[in-house]
Scaffold this active site. Structure first.
Site, PDB file in Angstrom:
ATOM      1  N   ARG A 277      33.795  -2.855   2.593  1.00 59.81           N
ATOM      2  CA  ARG A 277      33.010  -1.615   2.522  1.00 59.81           C
ATOM      3  C   ARG A 277      33.051  -0.769   3.793  1.00 59.81           C
ATOM      4  NH1 ARG A 277      27.779  -4.178  -0.548  1.00 59.81           N
ATOM      5  NH2 ARG A 277      28.922  -4.517  -2.484  1.00 59.81           N
TER       6      ARG A 277
ATOM      7  N   GLU B  37      35.501  -8.211  -6.497  1.00 62.24           N
ATOM      8  CA  GLU B  37      34.947  -7.078  -5.746  1.00 62.24           C
ATOM      9  C   GLU B  37      35.704  -6.954  -4.438  1.00 62.24           C
ATOM     10  OE1 GLU B  37      30.422  -6.549  -7.276  1.00 62.24           O
ATOM     11  OE2 GLU B  37      30.651  -7.994  -5.674  1.00 62.24           O
TER      12      GLU B  37
ATOM     13  N   SER C 165      24.910 -11.235  -0.730  1.00 59.91           N
ATOM     14  CA  SER C 165      23.537 -11.049  -0.290  1.00 59.91           C
ATOM     15  C   SER C 165      22.520 -11.763  -1.177  1.00 59.91           C
ATOM     16  CB  SER C 165      23.255  -9.552  -0.246  1.00 59.91           C
ATOM     17  OG  SER C 165      21.908  -9.321  -0.216  1.00 59.91           O
TER      18      SER C 165
ATOM     19  N   HIS D 283      27.423   1.925   1.988  1.00 62.18           N
ATOM     20  CA  HIS D 283      28.272   1.659   0.817  1.00 62.18           C
ATOM     21  C   HIS D 283      29.144   2.889   0.559  1.00 62.18           C
ATOM     22  CE1 HIS D 283      29.610   0.453  -3.124  1.00 62.18           C
ATOM     23  NE2 HIS D 283      28.985  -0.703  -2.990  1.00 62.18           N
TER      24      HIS D 283
ATOM     25  N   LYS E 129       4.246  -5.480  -2.182  1.00 61.15           N
ATOM     26  CA  LYS E 129       3.423  -4.314  -1.825  1.00 61.15           C
ATOM     27  C   LYS E 129       3.329  -3.281  -2.939  1.00 61.15           C
ATOM     28  CE  LYS E 129       6.690  -1.642   1.005  1.00 61.15           C
ATOM     29  NZ  LYS E 129       6.903  -1.075   2.333  1.00 61.15           N
TER      30      LYS E 129
ATOM     31  N   GLY F 145      26.358  -5.700  -9.071  1.00 64.27           N
ATOM     32  CA  GLY F 145      27.642  -6.421  -9.136  1.00 64.27           C
ATOM     33  C   GLY F 145      27.511  -7.879  -9.487  1.00 64.27           C
ATOM     34  N   GLY F 146      26.761  -8.652  -8.674  1.00 64.80           N
ATOM     35  CA  GLY F 146      26.616 -10.057  -9.011  1.00 64.80           C
ATOM     36  C   GLY F 146      26.348 -10.951  -7.830  1.00 64.80           C
TER      37      GLY F 146
ATOM     38  N   LEU G 269      17.690  -4.133  -8.232  1.00 66.09           N
ATOM     39  CA  LEU G 269      18.692  -3.065  -8.344  1.00 66.09           C
ATOM     40  C   LEU G 269      20.120  -3.593  -8.288  1.00 66.09           C
ATOM     41  CD1 LEU G 269      17.228  -0.362  -5.901  1.00 66.09           C
ATOM     42  CD2 LEU G 269      17.141  -0.369  -8.394  1.00 66.09           C
TER      43      LEU G 269
ATOM     44  N   HIS H 258      23.083   1.373   2.665  1.00 60.96           N
ATOM     45  CA  HIS H 258      22.994   0.413   1.565  1.00 60.96           C
ATOM     46  C   HIS H 258      22.369  -0.917   1.952  1.00 60.96           C
ATOM     47  CE1 HIS H 258      24.020  -1.512  -2.172  1.00 60.96           C
ATOM     48  NE2 HIS H 258      24.798  -2.396  -1.579  1.00 60.96           N
TER      49      HIS H 258
ATOM     50  N   ARG I  90      28.762  -7.032   5.476  1.00 56.15           N
ATOM     51  CA  ARG I  90      28.558  -8.013   4.404  1.00 56.15           C
ATOM     52  C   ARG I  90      29.639  -7.915   3.341  1.00 56.15           C
ATOM     53  NH1 ARG I  90      25.798  -7.647  -0.762  1.00 56.15           N
ATOM     54  NH2 ARG I  90      24.999  -5.589  -0.279  1.00 56.15           N
TER      55      ARG I  90
ATOM     56  N   GLU J 197      17.131 -10.075   2.896  1.00 55.67           N
ATOM     57  CA  GLU J 197      17.710  -8.973   3.677  1.00 55.67           C
ATOM     58  C   GLU J 197      17.010  -8.729   5.010  1.00 55.67           C
ATOM     59  OE1 GLU J 197      18.792  -5.652   1.234  1.00 55.67           O
ATOM     60  OE2 GLU J 197      19.252  -4.404   2.972  1.00 55.67           O
TER      61      GLU J 197
HETATM   62  C1  LIG Z   1      21.632  -0.676  -5.539  1.00 63.12           C
HETATM   63  C2  LIG Z   1      21.881  -2.016  -4.929  1.00 63.12           C
HETATM   64  C3  LIG Z   1      22.834  -2.867  -5.473  1.00 63.12           C
HETATM   65  C4  LIG Z   1      23.062  -4.120  -4.910  1.00 63.12           C
HETATM   66  N1  LIG Z   1      23.972  -4.958  -5.499  1.00 63.12           N
HETATM   67  C5  LIG Z   1      24.117  -6.214  -5.000  1.00 63.12           C
HETATM   68  C6  LIG Z   1      24.955  -7.159  -5.665  1.00 63.12           C
HETATM   69  O1  LIG Z   1      25.549  -6.866  -6.692  1.00 63.12           O
HETATM   70  N2  LIG Z   1      25.054  -8.404  -5.134  1.00 63.12           N
HETATM   71  C7  LIG Z   1      24.407  -8.781  -3.984  1.00 63.12           C
HETATM   72  O2  LIG Z   1      24.554  -9.914  -3.543  1.00 63.12           O
HETATM   73  N3  LIG Z   1      23.588  -7.900  -3.362  1.00 63.12           N
HETATM   74  C8  LIG Z   1      23.417  -6.648  -3.845  1.00 63.12           C
HETATM   75  N4  LIG Z   1      22.575  -5.781  -3.225  1.00 63.12           N
HETATM   76  C9  LIG Z   1      21.788  -6.258  -2.070  1.00 63.12           C
HETATM   77  C10 LIG Z   1      20.690  -7.180  -2.556  1.00 63.12           C
HETATM   78  O3  LIG Z   1      20.172  -6.693  -3.759  1.00 63.12           O
HETATM   79  C11 LIG Z   1      19.557  -7.291  -1.556  1.00 63.12           C
HETATM   80  O4  LIG Z   1      20.032  -7.474  -0.268  1.00 63.12           O
HETATM   81  C12 LIG Z   1      18.673  -8.478  -1.895  1.00 63.12           C
HETATM   82  O5  LIG Z   1      18.313  -8.429  -3.235  1.00 63.12           O
HETATM   83  C13 LIG Z   1      17.450  -8.463  -1.026  1.00 63.12           C
HETATM   84  O6  LIG Z   1      16.513  -9.377  -1.544  1.00 63.12           O
HETATM   85  P1  LIG Z   1      15.176  -9.617  -0.767  1.00 63.12           P
HETATM   86  O7  LIG Z   1      14.418 -10.620  -1.541  1.00 63.12           O
HETATM   87  O8  LIG Z   1      15.475  -9.888   0.646  1.00 63.12           O
HETATM   88  O9  LIG Z   1      14.432  -8.180  -0.761  1.00 63.12           O
HETATM   89  P2  LIG Z   1      13.932  -7.273  -1.960  1.00 63.12           P
HETATM   90  O10 LIG Z   1      14.497  -7.684  -3.239  1.00 63.12           O
HETATM   91  O11 LIG Z   1      14.152  -5.858  -1.557  1.00 63.12           O
HETATM   92  O12 LIG Z   1      12.344  -7.563  -1.999  1.00 63.12           O
HETATM   93  C14 LIG Z   1      11.510  -7.179  -0.952  1.00 63.12           C
HETATM   94  C15 LIG Z   1      10.075  -7.491  -1.345  1.00 63.12           C
HETATM   95  O13 LIG Z   1       9.236  -7.376  -0.193  1.00 63.12           O
HETATM   96  C16 LIG Z   1       8.018  -6.746  -0.559  1.00 63.12           C
HETATM   97  N5  LIG Z   1       7.437  -6.136   0.635  1.00 63.12           N
HETATM   98  C17 LIG Z   1       8.034  -5.346   1.561  1.00 63.12           C
HETATM   99  N6  LIG Z   1       7.150  -5.000   2.519  1.00 63.12           N
HETATM  100  C18 LIG Z   1       5.963  -5.587   2.186  1.00 63.12           C
HETATM  101  C19 LIG Z   1       4.672  -5.586   2.758  1.00 63.12           C
HETATM  102  N7  LIG Z   1       4.384  -4.925   3.894  1.00 63.12           N
HETATM  103  N8  LIG Z   1       3.677  -6.262   2.133  1.00 63.12           N
HETATM  104  C20 LIG Z   1       3.924  -6.928   0.966  1.00 63.12           C
HETATM  105  N9  LIG Z   1       5.155  -6.976   0.384  1.00 63.12           N
HETATM  106  C21 LIG Z   1       6.145  -6.312   0.987  1.00 63.12           C
HETATM  107  C22 LIG Z   1       8.435  -5.740  -1.606  1.00 63.12           C
HETATM  108  O14 LIG Z   1       7.313  -5.314  -2.355  1.00 63.12           O
HETATM  109  C23 LIG Z   1       9.460  -6.572  -2.394  1.00 63.12           C
HETATM  110  O15 LIG Z   1       8.768  -7.354  -3.347  1.00 63.12           O
HETATM  111  C24 LIG Z   1      22.334  -4.517  -3.763  1.00 63.12           C
HETATM  112  C25 LIG Z   1      21.382  -3.669  -3.221  1.00 63.12           C
HETATM  113  C26 LIG Z   1      21.143  -2.425  -3.788  1.00 63.12           C
HETATM  114  C27 LIG Z   1      20.119  -1.540  -3.173  1.00 63.12           C
END
Ligand SMILES: Cc1cc2nc3c(=O)[nH]c(=O)nc-3n(C[C@H](O)[C@H](O)[C@H](O)COP(=O)(O)OP(=O)(O)OC[C@H]3O[C@@H](n4cnc5c(N)ncnc54)[C@H](O)[C@@H]3O)c2cc1C
Length: 486
Positions: free
Chosen positions: A277, A117, A378, A230, A36, A49-50, A46, A338, A373, A362
């Site tokens: 956590r 961790e 994740s 977190h 989006k 950690g890993g 973002l 978080h 978690r 997620e």
């Molecule tokens: C600061 C931070 C640090 C973290 N560190 C770690 C770590 O070290 N290790 C770990 O395992 N996890 C970590 N996590 C958690 C982990 O990063 C996330 O849970 C995971 O990356 C989620 O991936 P995802 O593909 O589900 O979602 P995301 O990576 O959030 O991607 C979501 C996607 O959906 C799209 N989207 C949303 N709504 C719409 C819509 N209506 N139409 C079109 N597109 C849409 C967005 O544009 C985006 O591209 C961390 C999270 C944060 C915030």
């Protein structure tokens, strides 16, 4: 409104979940992947950690130990079948992403480095300095962009999703133009819900759109009130998106201090700073009640500048912009929203209870995390279950000869923008009624108000744009969370 019918699969999301699913779909399938906002604006990018995994194990690590740690962190409310899949298929996906060129840190002998961790009994976190998510996402994205069968469109908002004969209709908004797409399969990989709070570590895209759309389609949503706070976000009351001080800083030996600059975790848990956590966040809130202060710090000064600036370059640089040298100064921290453990309920192939609809990452609830978690599980979940969802779609598509019908989404000519301030109000309700320890009276009051807002958005004649879609998602998510809390 134009109608495109040429896709087999629509994947909403360009985080690790969406991208890895798309990459693992059979190359004969026509796939549309949308994001989006910009392709790299997501929680995946973002992650610091890993990725946790038992891959070429060292220190007598094993999948049983990884399972144990996951179950203990999750308070044994995890789904054991999903946990088994997660830990046993971890090595495969690590192999996959290494072959895509992911550059995990290595030691002086060239062996993959593993960090520790909170909640992990062994060093099993593969990392790229302190910006693992950006590295992993970039390498998978590169591979996806190179695939001829996959079309990737950024700044394309999934506004509405409908079940139709033979598949799904999707209303996608790009550059102010709505287009109806159809596909036999839809994968929701839309990420978390952090933006339903005043303060979160999550990216601006995390408004729970996929969860709200799946709920409206009638999919089962599970455990939405299982939200992870977190313990160590950088303390900045002015900022909506709070910078995370990664778990691995405690993993590498940082102490938690209260307002008197004293360690305090021994009052709450024998695992001290390395407790999971939820335990550490709750301990901070209880300690803040005891000391009547919300001042808390991380202290890792004793590790020295050379080590800290090399091991945590992103955190080090961020703190320097705030005038804090982590090799000399304490780091001010406080808990922050978080992660979401609950979500769209799926089986171990990422399939929801609506045929053809999948959820990964997620926004999904595979049950691997239970109550809480375990750090770095994740990204692993998004990789393992994204791959499984893709394989399942591939298998089902072999026998699926149906063609989705044409689909239209009406747009009212006299629609209005949504009233101002709705999103701020929802965020405030959530922050006051459910932050680490729920306040039931406020949650009851908040639930009544978000129910009103949700109905108003569903029944009003509003322009279907990003403001509307996100406000409706936030209202639905807040409604579902508070309904479970009260
Ligand atoms: C600061 C931070 C640090 C973290 N560190 C770690 C770590 O070290 N290790 C770990 O395992 N996890 C970590 N996590 C958690 C982990 O990063 C996330 O849970 C995971 O990356 C989620 O991936 P995802 O593909 O589900 O979602 P995301 O990576 O959030 O991607 C979501 C996607 O959906 C799209 N989207 C949303 N709504 C719409 C819509 N209506 N139409 C079109 N597109 C849409 C967005 O544009 C985006 O591209 C961390 C999270 C944060 C915030």
């Amino acid at each position: 409104m134009e109608c495109h019918t040429e896709y087999d699969v629509i994947v909403a999301g360009t985080g690790v979940g969406g991208l890895f699913t798309a990459l693992n779909l059979p190359e004969k399938m026509k796939v549309l992947v949308i994001s989006k906002r910009e392709l790299d604006l997501c929680n995946s990018a973002l992650a610091q950690g890993g990725v946790a995994a038992v891959y070429k194990p060292v220190d007598d690590d094993s999948t049983s130990l990884h399972t144990n740690d996951t179950l203990i962190a999750g308070g044994f409310r995890n789904n054991p079948d999903s946990v088994k899949v997660l830990v046993t298929e971890a090595a495969d996906v690590i192999e996959d992403i290494l072959s895509l060129g992911v550059d995990f840190d290595r030691d002086e002998k060239g062996e993959l480095d593993r960090t520790l961790e909170g909640g992990h009994s062994r060093r099993r976190i593969f990392h790229h300095r302190d910006s693992t998510g950006a590295e992993v996402t970039a390498k998978i994205r590169e591979a996806v962009l190179g695939r001829e069968n996959i079309t990737v469109i950024d700044n394309a908002l999934l506004c509405r999703l409908r079940k139709i004969n033979g598949g799904f209709g999707a209303d996608i908004l790009k550059n102010g133009v709505h287009t109806a797409y159809t596909a036999k399969y839809v994968v929701l990989a839309t990420g978390g819900i952090g933006r339903v709070y005043d303060h979160t570590t999550n990216s601006a895209i995390c408004t729970g759109d996929g969860i709200a759309m799946a709920y409206e389609l009638g999919a089962e949503i599970a455990n939405l009130s299982l939200i992870q706070f977190h313990p160590t976000a950088y303390r900045d009351k002015e900022s909506r998106e709070c910078f995370l001080i990664s778990e691995s800083v405690r993993g590498e030996g940082a102490y938690l201090l209260n307002c008197n600059k004293e360690r305090f975790m021994d009052r709450y848990d024998e695992r001290l700073e390395l407790a999971p956590r939820d335990v550490v966040s709750r301990s901070i809130i209880l300690e803040s009640r005891r000391t009547n202060s919300d001042e808390f710090y991380l202290d890792i000064r004793y590790k020295g500048k050379e080590y800290l600036s090399a091991r945590f370059p992103m955190i080090y640089e961020f703190l320097m912009t705030k005038g804090i040298d982590m090799s000399q100064d304490l780091i001010p921290i406080y808990p922050c929203q978080h992660y979401l453990m609950g979500g769209i309920n799926t089986d171990t192939d990422g399939a929801t209870d609506i045929p053809g609809l999948y959820a990964v990452g997620e926004c999904s609830h595979t049950g691997v995390h239970g109550n809480n978690r375990l750090a770095s599980n994740s990204l692993l979940e998004a990789l393992v279950f994204g791959k499984r969802a893709a394989k399942d779609i591939g298998r089902k598509a072999e026998e699926n000869t149906t063609v989705p019908e044409i689909c239209e989404f009406p747009l009212a000519a006299d629609a209005e923008p949504i009233p101002k301030g709705i999103r701020t109000e929802i965020r405030h309700i959530m922050q006051c009624s459910y932050f680490v320890i729920p306040d039931i009276d406020k949650a009851v009051e908040g639930f009544e108000r978000v129910t009103q807002i949700k109905k108003m958005l569903e029944n009003g004649n509003f322009i279907i744009d990003r403001d509307y879609v996100e406000a409706r998602s936030l209202a639905t998510v807040a409604y579902l969370v508070l309904k479970e809390v009260i």
